[in-house]
Design a protein around this motif. Structure first.
Motif, PDB file in Angstrom:
ATOM      1  N   LEU A  87      -4.398   2.428  -1.661  1.00 19.83           N
ATOM      2  CA  LEU A  87      -5.588   1.589  -1.701  1.00 19.83           C
ATOM      3  C   LEU A  87      -6.791   2.347  -2.248  1.00 19.83           C
ATOM      4  CD1 LEU A  87      -5.269  -0.275   1.711  1.00 19.83           C
ATOM      5  CD2 LEU A  87      -5.050  -1.249  -0.557  1.00 19.83           C
ATOM      6  N   ARG A  88      -7.663   1.608  -2.915  1.00 18.37           N
ATOM      7  CA  ARG A  88      -8.857   2.194  -3.527  1.00 18.37           C
ATOM      8  C   ARG A  88     -10.119   1.717  -2.825  1.00 18.37           C
ATOM      9  NH1 ARG A  88      -9.744   0.198  -8.672  1.00 18.37           N
ATOM     10  NH2 ARG A  88     -10.962   2.023  -9.103  1.00 18.37           N
ATOM     11  N   ILE A  89     -10.038   1.405  -1.557  1.00 16.33           N
ATOM     12  CA  ILE A  89     -11.185   0.855  -0.847  1.00 16.33           C
ATOM     13  C   ILE A  89     -12.381   1.795  -0.941  1.00 16.33           C
ATOM     14  CG2 ILE A  89     -12.087   0.101   1.383  1.00 16.33           C
ATOM     15  CD1 ILE A  89      -9.156  -0.680   2.106  1.00 16.33           C
ATOM     16  N   LEU A 128     -11.496   0.851   9.400  1.00 22.56           N
ATOM     17  CA  LEU A 128     -11.753   0.936   7.954  1.00 22.56           C
ATOM     18  C   LEU A 128     -11.493   2.348   7.444  1.00 22.56           C
ATOM     19  CD1 LEU A 128     -14.987  -1.172   7.344  1.00 22.56           C
ATOM     20  CD2 LEU A 128     -12.733  -1.553   6.338  1.00 22.56           C
ATOM     21  N   SER A 129     -11.907   3.333   8.213  1.00 22.63           N
ATOM     22  CA  SER A 129     -11.671   4.721   7.829  1.00 22.63           C
ATOM     23  C   SER A 129     -10.177   5.010   7.708  1.00 22.63           C
ATOM     24  CB  SER A 129     -12.312   5.666   8.840  1.00 22.63           C
ATOM     25  OG  SER A 129     -12.082   7.007   8.482  1.00 22.63           O
ATOM     26  N   LYS A 130      -9.404   4.488   8.642  1.00 21.33           N
ATOM     27  CA  LYS A 130      -7.956   4.684   8.585  1.00 21.33           C
ATOM     28  C   LYS A 130      -7.352   3.992   7.371  1.00 21.33           C
ATOM     29  CE  LYS A 130      -7.239   5.426  13.497  1.00 21.33           C
ATOM     30  NZ  LYS A 130      -6.555   4.996  14.717  1.00 21.33           N
ATOM     31  N   THR A 159      -3.861   6.155   6.481  1.00 22.57           N
ATOM     32  CA  THR A 159      -3.077   6.425   7.689  1.00 22.57           C
ATOM     33  C   THR A 159      -2.599   5.139   8.356  1.00 22.57           C
ATOM     34  OG1 THR A 159      -5.083   6.588   9.035  1.00 22.57           O
ATOM     35  CG2 THR A 159      -4.200   8.637   8.130  1.00 22.57           C
ATOM     36  N   VAL A 160      -3.243   4.026   8.018  1.00 25.17           N
ATOM     37  CA  VAL A 160      -2.850   2.713   8.530  1.00 25.17           C
ATOM     38  C   VAL A 160      -2.877   1.737   7.364  1.00 25.17           C
ATOM     39  CG1 VAL A 160      -3.512   0.803  10.055  1.00 25.17           C
ATOM     40  CG2 VAL A 160      -3.781   3.153  10.833  1.00 25.17           C
TER      41      VAL A 160
END
Length: 75
Positions: free
Chosen positions: A2-4, A29-31, A36-37
């Motif tokens: 993901l490129r969030i 959101l950090s994960k 990691t999630v």
């Protein structure tokens, strides 16, 4: 992947601001950003809408063309 984070930062949006826009906790959101999630599709829709992008834009391109590689025509 993901490129969030990259999309968020390119728009000058902090993690806190994205959290407020989406209703998703900072920790979660950090994960998602760290990989990691994996977010469920419903959260991807929410994040994409908050960033003003399609869900497809949230994903990095797994395949990038090299200028030295010529693909054979499909027959």
């Amino acid at each position: 992947m993901l490129r969030i984070r990259a999309l968020r930062q390119s728009q000058g949006i902090s993690l806190r601001q994205l959290s407020e826009k989406t209703g998703i906790s900072l920790k979660l959101l950090s994960k998602y950003e760290l990989g990691t999630v994996d977010p469920p599709s419903s959260k991807l829709v929410t994040i994409a809408a908050a960033l003003g992008v399609t869900i497809g834009r949230l994903y990095s391109s797994a395949r990038k063309k090299s200028p030295n590689i010529v693909e054979a025509p499909h027959t």
